[in-house]
Design a protein around this motif. Structure first.
Motif, PDB file in Angstrom:
ATOM      1  N   GLU A 133      -8.754  10.665  -0.378  1.00  0.00           N
ATOM      2  CA  GLU A 133      -7.892  11.281  -1.383  1.00  0.00           C
ATOM      3  C   GLU A 133      -6.498  11.458  -0.794  1.00  0.00           C
ATOM      4  O   GLU A 133      -6.347  11.915   0.356  1.00  0.00           O
ATOM      5  N   ILE A 134      -5.466  11.084  -1.572  1.00  0.00           N
ATOM      6  CA  ILE A 134      -4.076  11.313  -1.149  1.00  0.00           C
ATOM      7  C   ILE A 134      -3.717  12.747  -1.528  1.00  0.00           C
ATOM      8  O   ILE A 134      -3.776  13.135  -2.701  1.00  0.00           O
ATOM      9  N   MET A 135      -3.343  13.532  -0.523  1.00  0.00           N
ATOM     10  CA  MET A 135      -3.026  14.938  -0.752  1.00  0.00           C
ATOM     11  C   MET A 135      -1.528  15.190  -0.907  1.00  0.00           C
ATOM     12  O   MET A 135      -1.120  16.162  -1.542  1.00  0.00           O
ATOM     13  N   GLY A 136      -0.680  14.315  -0.356  1.00  0.00           N
ATOM     14  CA  GLY A 136       0.768  14.508  -0.456  1.00  0.00           C
ATOM     15  C   GLY A 136       1.493  13.652   0.557  1.00  0.00           C
ATOM     16  O   GLY A 136       0.916  12.787   1.212  1.00  0.00           O
ATOM     17  N   ARG A 137       2.790  13.939   0.692  1.00  0.00           N
ATOM     18  CA  ARG A 137       3.625  13.216   1.653  1.00  0.00           C
ATOM     19  C   ARG A 137       3.630  13.961   2.980  1.00  0.00           C
ATOM     20  O   ARG A 137       3.356  15.174   3.032  1.00  0.00           O
ATOM     21  N   PRO A 138       3.953  13.268   4.069  1.00  0.00           N
ATOM     22  CA  PRO A 138       3.996  13.927   5.381  1.00  0.00           C
ATOM     23  C   PRO A 138       4.964  15.105   5.386  1.00  0.00           C
ATOM     24  O   PRO A 138       6.084  15.005   4.886  1.00  0.00           O
ATOM     25  N   ASP A 180      -8.504   0.573   3.287  1.00  0.00           N
ATOM     26  CA  ASP A 180      -7.428  -0.391   3.570  1.00  0.00           C
ATOM     27  C   ASP A 180      -6.089   0.113   3.035  1.00  0.00           C
ATOM     28  O   ASP A 180      -5.038  -0.149   3.632  1.00  0.00           O
ATOM     29  N   THR A 181      -6.120   0.820   1.909  1.00  0.00           N
ATOM     30  CA  THR A 181      -4.884   1.390   1.380  1.00  0.00           C
ATOM     31  C   THR A 181      -4.338   2.449   2.316  1.00  0.00           C
ATOM     32  O   THR A 181      -3.134   2.510   2.592  1.00  0.00           O
ATOM     33  N   VAL A 182      -5.228   3.298   2.821  1.00  0.00           N
ATOM     34  CA  VAL A 182      -4.800   4.331   3.760  1.00  0.00           C
ATOM     35  C   VAL A 182      -4.210   3.698   5.011  1.00  0.00           C
ATOM     36  O   VAL A 182      -3.171   4.137   5.531  1.00  0.00           O
ATOM     37  N   ALA A 183      -4.847   2.651   5.505  1.00  0.00           N
ATOM     38  CA  ALA A 183      -4.332   1.973   6.697  1.00  0.00           C
ATOM     39  C   ALA A 183      -2.964   1.348   6.426  1.00  0.00           C
ATOM     40  O   ALA A 183      -2.063   1.395   7.270  1.00  0.00           O
ATOM     41  N   THR A 191       2.969   7.373   5.748  1.00  0.00           N
ATOM     42  CA  THR A 191       3.682   7.642   4.501  1.00  0.00           C
ATOM     43  C   THR A 191       2.996   8.728   3.679  1.00  0.00           C
ATOM     44  O   THR A 191       3.646   9.414   2.889  1.00  0.00           O
ATOM     45  N   ILE A 192       1.702   8.875   3.849  1.00  0.00           N
ATOM     46  CA  ILE A 192       0.931   9.813   3.033  1.00  0.00           C
ATOM     47  C   ILE A 192       0.008  10.658   3.923  1.00  0.00           C
ATOM     48  O   ILE A 192      -0.330  10.266   5.038  1.00  0.00           O
ATOM     49  N   GLU A 193      -0.365  11.805   3.392  1.00  0.00           N
ATOM     50  CA  GLU A 193      -1.365  12.671   4.011  1.00  0.00           C
ATOM     51  C   GLU A 193      -2.665  12.518   3.208  1.00  0.00           C
ATOM     52  O   GLU A 193      -2.650  12.625   1.978  1.00  0.00           O
ATOM     53  N   ALA A 244       0.831  -1.207   0.000  1.00  0.00           N
ATOM     54  CA  ALA A 244       0.000   0.000   0.000  1.00  0.00           C
ATOM     55  C   ALA A 244       0.865   1.256   0.000  1.00  0.00           C
ATOM     56  O   ALA A 244       0.561   2.234  -0.705  1.00  0.00           O
ATOM     57  N   ARG A 245       1.925   1.242   0.785  1.00  0.00           N
ATOM     58  CA  ARG A 245       2.827   2.395   0.834  1.00  0.00           C
ATOM     59  C   ARG A 245       3.468   2.636  -0.528  1.00  0.00           C
ATOM     60  O   ARG A 245       3.511   3.779  -1.019  1.00  0.00           O
ATOM     61  N   GLN A 246       3.966   1.576  -1.164  1.00  0.00           N
ATOM     62  CA  GLN A 246       4.635   1.732  -2.456  1.00  0.00           C
ATOM     63  C   GLN A 246       3.659   2.204  -3.532  1.00  0.00           C
ATOM     64  O   GLN A 246       4.003   3.056  -4.369  1.00  0.00           O
ATOM     65  N   ALA A 247       2.448   1.668  -3.530  1.00  0.00           N
ATOM     66  CA  ALA A 247       1.455   2.096  -4.513  1.00  0.00           C
ATOM     67  C   ALA A 247       1.107   3.570  -4.324  1.00  0.00           C
ATOM     68  O   ALA A 247       0.976   4.325  -5.304  1.00  0.00           O
ATOM     69  N   SER A 248       0.963   4.023  -3.085  1.00  0.00           N
ATOM     70  CA  SER A 248       0.621   5.421  -2.811  1.00  0.00           C
ATOM     71  C   SER A 248       1.739   6.355  -3.244  1.00  0.00           C
ATOM     72  O   SER A 248       1.507   7.410  -3.856  1.00  0.00           O
ATOM     73  N   LEU A 249       2.992   5.968  -2.941  1.00  0.00           N
ATOM     74  CA  LEU A 249       4.117   6.803  -3.342  1.00  0.00           C
ATOM     75  C   LEU A 249       4.261   6.843  -4.859  1.00  0.00           C
ATOM     76  O   LEU A 249       4.619   7.883  -5.432  1.00  0.00           O
TER      77      LEU A 249
END
Length: 578
Positions: A499-504, A469-472, A477-479, A382-387
């Protein structure tokens, strides 16, 4: 004509060659040893006995002379004769026979050496002369001595003292002459014996030196042959070893030279063919890797069980689509469109692969990718997909410029943007297809949800929408901000959508303000406080103008004012399109 020898034959040739050299060395050494042995035998059986016989001849001659003296004395003391005189004369005659016997024995040995030709030419001449001198001494001088002894015996019988004295003087002179000749012969025989002994010692030393030289030469030749053959074996083996290490390191550009026609040569030829096949397979792998992710190819090759049957696994699936693709396709030629799409796919695929994702397929202008075992660790997917999604979004601005430059424009006349949907959950993973063609892919509700989230981005005006589940899975890693609870087409269970807004640490002040106001508006919206909700969403728009989700909710609230939802409303929104 090329002679092909196997390694076994080469080794046998070395062994046979060494054996032949050893045999030759042994034979030559044996010949020299036998020659030395024959000379020693001649010394022991001929030269030394001959010298002994000559010495005994001299001794027996002296003993004979002594017996003659005793006879004269006895005769003079007992003129009438006596038994003692007879005994002494008998001794005298036996010594005479012994002198003859010893001299003849010496001559026989010398003649034997001459007849057997065991002596050298010089020794043979000396031996012939010695034999002649012995014969002369025994024939002439001894004959005169015996004749004079007979005269002495006659004088003794008559008792004529003057005649006895004269005859005795002549006997002594002839005896001395005989002894002198025998001494000379014996001295020459001793010199010949010493010379032959010295020659034998020299011959023995020569035999030892030659044997040592032959042995060293055989060892040197054997070593040279062994080095040549072993070098001919080890050098290509070392080249094969280096080539194998190079292949193991991934270098498939070299070809080894075939320098022999033995097993090593055949092995080198087979190695070159293997490398050629590996190069071909690598070329196929690289070419095929442009159509199917190389890790899927390698995984299916290295682990055939992956394709044996489907498995349920937790996977993270991504869908990415182009906003404005229809406009681009209308404004460009087919050739230009292909270039644009290739550029787009290359730019969007790079972040996916950089984050360990698998490009499943390109569907028109859309990209489907996934993360999960065995290609990605479960805790990282999930972290890699979000990044990867954030990196893809960041490339859009530069991609617009590249596309415009590719098409020869200052700027694109139409809007070009992307929408991404990501979902994490259980999916069926395996090879799907027919007997003629298979595809290793993922199926199930998670795939459907990711596709619907990407489609929902059009409704909500958002770039990256993901499941809860992706957010969890990507926590820390993401905001993110929660957008809505929806029931996607084909499902009955509501899903929280974020919605993914960006990185921390990368959110701007307006983005933080937007997230806070949007959360207030969403809470009021779900409590059916329409005015409060609309004010909160409007406040968010003041912080970030044109925020897609805020605009979507304001439009929805305006609709609810004229047509409120029923009392049984569960605060979810049903997406009735893909």
């Amino acid at each position: 004509m090329t002679i092909s020898l196997t390694i076994r034959k080469k080794i046998m040739a070395i062994a046979v060659g060494l054996i032949v050299l050893m045999v030759i060395t042994a034979i030559l050494s044996l010949v020299w040893v036998m020659q030395v042995e024959h000379r020693i035998q001649d010394l022991a059986n001929s030269y030394i006995p001959t010298y002994g016989h000559l010495a005994r001849t001299n001794i027996r001659s002296l003993e004979r002379a002594l017996a003659l003296r005793r006879m004269v004395i006895e005769k003079m003391q007992s003129p009438a004769g006596s038994e003692k005189f007879a005994e002494i004369r008998q001794l005298f005659e036996s010594k005479d026979r012994e002198v003859e016997k010893e001299a003849q024995a010496a001559r026989d040995l010398i003649n034997g050496l001459i007849e057997r030709r065991k002596a050298s030419a010089e020794d043979a001449i000396a031996l012939v002369r010695l034999e002649d001198r012995i014969g002369t001494a025994m024939a002439d001088t001894r004959r005169l001595l015996n004749s004079e002894i007979e005269h002495l015996f006659s004088a003794l019988d008559t008792g004529n003292a003057p005649a006895i004295s004269d005859s005795l003087g002549r006997v002594d002179a002839l005896r001395d002459d005989l002894i002198q000749k025998l001494d000379s012969i014996r001295a020459d025989m001793l010199a010949l014996l010493q010379a032959d002994a010295a020659a034998t010692v020299a011959k023995q030393r020569q035999a030892l030196v030659i044997a040592a030289i032959l042995t060293a030469l055989a060892a040197l030749l054997g070593l040279v042959f062994a080095l040549l053959v072993s070098g001919g074996i080890t050098r290509p083996v070392l080249r094969l070893l280096e080539g194998t290490r190079a292949v193991e390191a991934g270098n498939l550009d070299q070809t080894l030279a075939v320098t022999s026609h033995d097993e090593i040569g055949h092995l080198t030829t087979a190695f070159n063919r293997m490398v050629e096949q590996l190069r071909l397979k690598e070329h196929i792998r690289r070419t095929f890797g442009k159509y199917v992710d190389p890790r899927v190819v390698e995984g299916l090759i290295d682990h055939p069980d992956l394709a044996a049957e489907g498995k349920h696994r937790v996977m993270t699936v991504m869908f990415c689509d182009v906003k404005g693709f229809t406009g681009i396709s209308k404004e460009t030629t087919p050739e230009g469109l292909i270039k644009v799409m290739n550029l787009y796919f290359s730019a969007m695929s790079a972040p996916v692969r950089a984050q360990g994702g698998i490009i499943d397929k390109y569907i028109g202008d859309a990209i489907m990718a996934y993360w999960g075992p065995p290609f990605t660790e479960p805790g990282d997917q999930a972290r890699q997909a979000s990044l990867a999604a954030l990196a893809m979004l960041e490339r859009v601005a530069s991609l617009r410029l590249e596309i415009a430059e590719l098409l020869g424009m200052r700027s694109l006349p139409i809007q070009f943007d992307i929408r991404i949907g990501i979902a994490t959950g259980e999916a069926l993973v395996g090879s799907i297809g027919s007997e003629l063609m298979m595809s290793y892919t993922v199926l199930g509700e998670t795939v459907n949800l990711a596709s619907r989230l990407e489609g929902a981005g059009k409704l909500y005006g958002s770039h990256i929408l993901v499941s809860a589940d992706t957010v969890a899975g990507a926590a820390g890693t993401i905001e993110t901000r929660e957008i809505d609870r929806v029931v996607v087409l084909g499902e009955t269970r509501p899903q929280a959508m974020f919605e993914i807004m960006g990185r921390p640490g990368e959110l701007t002040g307006p983005q933080i303000e937007l997230r806070a106001r949007f959360a207030e508006g969403l809470a009021a919206y779900r409590a059916r406080r329409w005015d409060e909700a609309r004010s909160a969403f409007a406040a968010g728009l003041e912080a970030v103008p044109n925020d897609g989700p805020s605009l979507a909710f304001i439009k929805r609230i305006d609709g609810f004012r004229t047509a409120p939802p029923p009392e049984s409303w569960d605060r979810t929104w049903h997406l009735d399109h893909k």
